[in-house]
Enzyme design. Structure first.
Site, short mmCIF file in Angstrom:
data_model
loop_
_atom_site.label_atom_id
_atom_site.label_comp_id
_atom_site.label_asym_id
_atom_site.label_seq_id
_atom_site.Cartn_x
_atom_site.Cartn_y
_atom_site.Cartn_z
N ASP A 132 0.67 -1.06 0.33
CA ASP A 132 0.30 0.09 -0.10
C ASP A 132 0.64 1.20 0.19
OD1 ASP A 132 -2.07 1.82 0.52
OD2 ASP A 132 -2.81 1.57 2.02
N ASP A 144 -6.10 5.68 4.45
CA ASP A 144 -4.66 5.37 4.48
C ASP A 144 -3.97 4.85 6.18
OD1 ASP A 144 -4.98 6.71 2.77
OD2 ASP A 144 -3.75 8.41 2.81
N HIS A 162 -4.71 11.45 14.25
CA HIS A 162 -5.78 11.03 13.27
C HIS A 162 -7.62 10.31 13.72
CE1 HIS A 162 -3.13 12.87 9.92
NE2 HIS A 162 -2.52 12.61 10.42
N HIS A 218 1.05 17.20 9.30
CA HIS A 218 -0.57 16.73 8.96
C HIS A 218 -1.62 17.36 9.97
CE1 HIS A 218 2.14 13.58 7.02
NE2 HIS A 218 1.14 13.74 6.08
N TYR A 269 8.75 10.90 9.02
CA TYR A 269 9.36 9.99 8.07
C TYR A 269 11.08 9.08 7.32
CZ TYR A 269 4.40 9.33 9.06
OH TYR A 269 3.21 9.64 10.03
#
Ligand code: Q6P
Ligand code: ZN
Length: 647
Positions: A20, A92, A135, A174, A305
């Site tokens: 993914d 996600d 999130h 984010h 990341y």
């Protein structure tokens, strides 16, 4: 008082089991490299290690629905196919047989951190966790997040520890929409987030991530979104938002606890964020929060990341939590046009809620931050160009001087614990004694100092002269209290004087001699702290001095907690090299000053009364007058100078 570090290898024990592209960056190595870097640098050893635990159902239910919890509980026994199917309901994110266990540990780690800080076992701390949290929503996983670690921690701090006001600073790149939804109508939790937005083209592509979502009902004003509409934001863009939005509002809010959604995908090299702020910026972001809530800062890992920049950023954060002086904020550019546009929009919509923003400018007339065709551009995979590897120098080694705080005090005053008396005996001439102290600071053998002198004005002249000669960098003189500031010759730019006073004692003399007038003088904490945050700090950061001379005039009227805030905040400059000068008889200030110099957080200023309108206006006027010379003072797009190339 110590810094907690909370980590458990168990949280590396889940990963993506299928292909993914949206989830490929969220790997166990994020934790191993971060923790590894803390161990290798010796930082982990300096922290208090606190064990993780599993969160209880009741704790998860503080934020999530029972149905969602029960659903997640079924995932450990699922087959691969079932997991893939379960995952498809959400965006996600991925599930794994061990992720439920890790998600409970991630919450538990955050709560252990809150417990350690709220009970005073440590001053502050960081939790290195996976999966991240910001999130995840009431009844949904999203963006690598299963449960909302920080939202649960905020509720827990309120219920278990009686925290009344909690500030959540989300510096991940984010938008933590899960946190926003959780506290939208709640004025007891102030949520601040900056995030890559690109006119709603960037994930999660929500209208409600824009600057005009400010909270609902009683919570109106307590949700602050700073959308970034371009990639490539740099240190100065981030600092500007701290100086002109977050810090003024945070001091007005007066939190009992600061939680940081500490995602490091906002740093350079990150494939998700594509921003350009360097890892050392996190030293400053952390430092600037550390005098809120009496230093009770809990950082909980979210994103990040790039496996080179992530551990560097984590180390910068932990270094700072431990009290080590931050590296110099070198070579700050002007904020870019797009950042200024966001800044202006946020300040404008929040001016009805926060007295510190009362005189913010209107929305820009062409509000280009709004509504650009969102249909066409679901966020794209990184382009050829943007995915090219980016290089940046590793952060400077942070070497701590052998002596933190040196003091020159009258003989009959005891040397405060933790400080080192700078002996007059070896330097019988008082002038030479002070000069020698400055020399040691310049050579990084002493970090900071306090000197009591018979006459601050005389000492100020001598010290400034000597410092300018000894430094190959600039000198910042901050003077608090009415009366003259007898420093001449700032024309060469090697000295910047900022003088806070009540009376119109001196006119502004050029770019490098700035007088800040406050109606009620330095005794008014509301006015004073705002002047410090939105004028002095931007000036200081842009000027980037090698030494700060902080002078308190006799009868300055400055109250104890304000003085300690000022002393604390200014230590973000000049690698913490600061010399405080006070009049011999100001003995009651010795203790508080030394505690700040030793890195102990300042007491809170309490809930500030509304700023005097005339002070907000006067500060705005001064700010506008100075913006042609000082780019970090800009808060609107229209103002000159243009600064950095339009992105
Ligand atoms: C972003 C996933 C990828 C779109 C492809 C706490 C951490 C995070 C998660 C971001 C998930 N979308 N370009 O969560 O905010 O970093
Ligand atoms: Zn993120």
């Amino acid at each position: 008082m110590g810094t907690a570090l909370i980590y458990d290898e168990e949280m590396t024990k889940y990963k993506l089991l299928w292909v993914d592209p949206a989830c490929k960056f969220e790997v166990p190595e994020r934790l191993t490299v971060s923790h590894g870097a803390l161990v290798e640098s010796g930082l982990a050893d300096r922290c208090v290690s606190v064990p993780v635990r599993e969160a209880t159902d009741a704790e998860i239910l503080l934020v999530h629905s029972a149905e969602y919890l029960e659903a997640v509980k079924t995932t450990p026994s699922m087959s691969l196919e079932d997991l893939m199917e379960f995952t498809l309901q959400y965006g996600d994110v991925y599930f794994h047989p061990n992720i439920y266990h890790c998600a409970k540990l991630a919450i538990g780690a955050s709560l252990q951190l809150v417990d350690s800080v709220m009970t005073g076992k440590v001053r502050n701390g960081m939790a290195l966790v996976r999966p991240p949290g910001h999130h995840s929503m009431h009844s949904a996983a999203s963006g690598f997040c299963i449960f909302n670690n920080v939202a649960i921690a905020a509720r827990y701090a309120q219920q278990r520890h009686g925290a009344k006001r909690v500030l959540i600073v989300d510096w991940d790149i984010h938008h933590g929409q899960g946190v926003q939804y959780c506290f939208e109508d709640d004025p007891s939790v102030l949520y601040f987030s900056w995030h890559r937005f690109e006119h709603q083209k960037f994930w999660p592509q929500l209208k409600e991530s824009d600057f005009d979502t400010v909270g609902k009902e009683k919570g109106a004003g307590f949700n602050i979104n700073v959308p970034w509409n371009k990639v490539g934001m740099q240190n100065s863009d981030y600092l500007s938002v701290f100086f002109h939005i977050l810090l003024p509002v945070a001091y007005e809010f007066c939190p009992d606890l600061v939680l940081v959604s500490a995602g490091f995908d906002s740093a350079i090299g990150d494939p998700e964020g594509e921003m350009r702020a360097t890892p050392d910026i996190f030293a400053h972001l952390t430092h600037l929060l550390m005098n809120l809530a009496e230093g009770k800062v809990c950082a909980v890992l979210e994103g990040g990341y790039n496996l080179t920049s992530l551990p560097q950023s984590v180390c910068q954060t932990v270094h700072t939590l431990l009290g080590d002086p931050a590296p110099c904020p070198a070579n700050l550019d002007a904020p870019c046009k797009s950042a200024l546009e966001s800044l202006q929009c946020v300040r404008s919509v929040h001016r009805t809620y926060w007295s510190c923003l009362r005189h913010a400018a209107d929305l820009p007339t062409s509000c280009s931050t709004k509504h650009i065709n969102t249909a066409e551009g679901a966020d794209q995979e990184p382009t050829e160009e943007s995915s090219q590897e980016i290089f940046w120098p590793p952060p400077m080694k942070r070497v701590f001087p052998p002596t933190r705080t040196a003091v020159v005090l009258p003989d009959d005053v005891a040397c405060p614990d933790g400080c080192k008396r700078w002996s007059l005996l070896e330097h019988p001439d008082p002038q030479l004694c002070l000069s020698a102290l400055v020399d040691k600071m310049v050579k990084n053998e002493i970090c900071n100092g306090l000197v009591l002198v018979p006459d601050v004005s005389v000492a100020m002249i001598c010290l400034a002269q000597h410092a300018v000669a000894a430094l190959n960098k600039r000198l910042l003189v901050v003077c608090v209290g009415d009366g003259m500031v007898p420093i001449q010759g700032t024309e060469d730019g090697k000295t910047l004087v900022v003088h806070f006073s009540r009376k119109e004692s001196e006119e502004q003399r050029g770019k490098h001699f700035i007088t800040v007038h406050l109606t009620k003088g330095c005794g008014d904490a509301s006015g004073f702290i705002q002047a410090v945050l939105s004028l002095l700090l931007p000036l200081g950061y842009e000027y980037d001095p090698g030494l700060v001379l902080l002078v308190q005039k006799p009868d300055s009227g400055v109250c104890d907690s304000m003085w300690r805030q000022l002393t604390g905040l200014l230590q973000g400059l000049a690698q913490g090299h600061m010399l405080v000068v006070m009049q011999e008889d100001e003995r009651k200030h010795i203790g508080p000053t030394c505690s700040s110099l030793l890195g102990i957080a300042a007491p809170s200023l309490g809930q500030l009364h509304s700023l005097l309108p005339e002070d907000v206006e006067a500060l705005e006027r001064l700010r506008r007058r100075l913006t042609p010379d000082w780019k970090l003072l800009q808060t609107t797009v229209a103002e000159e100078p243009r600064g950095r190339e339009e992105l």
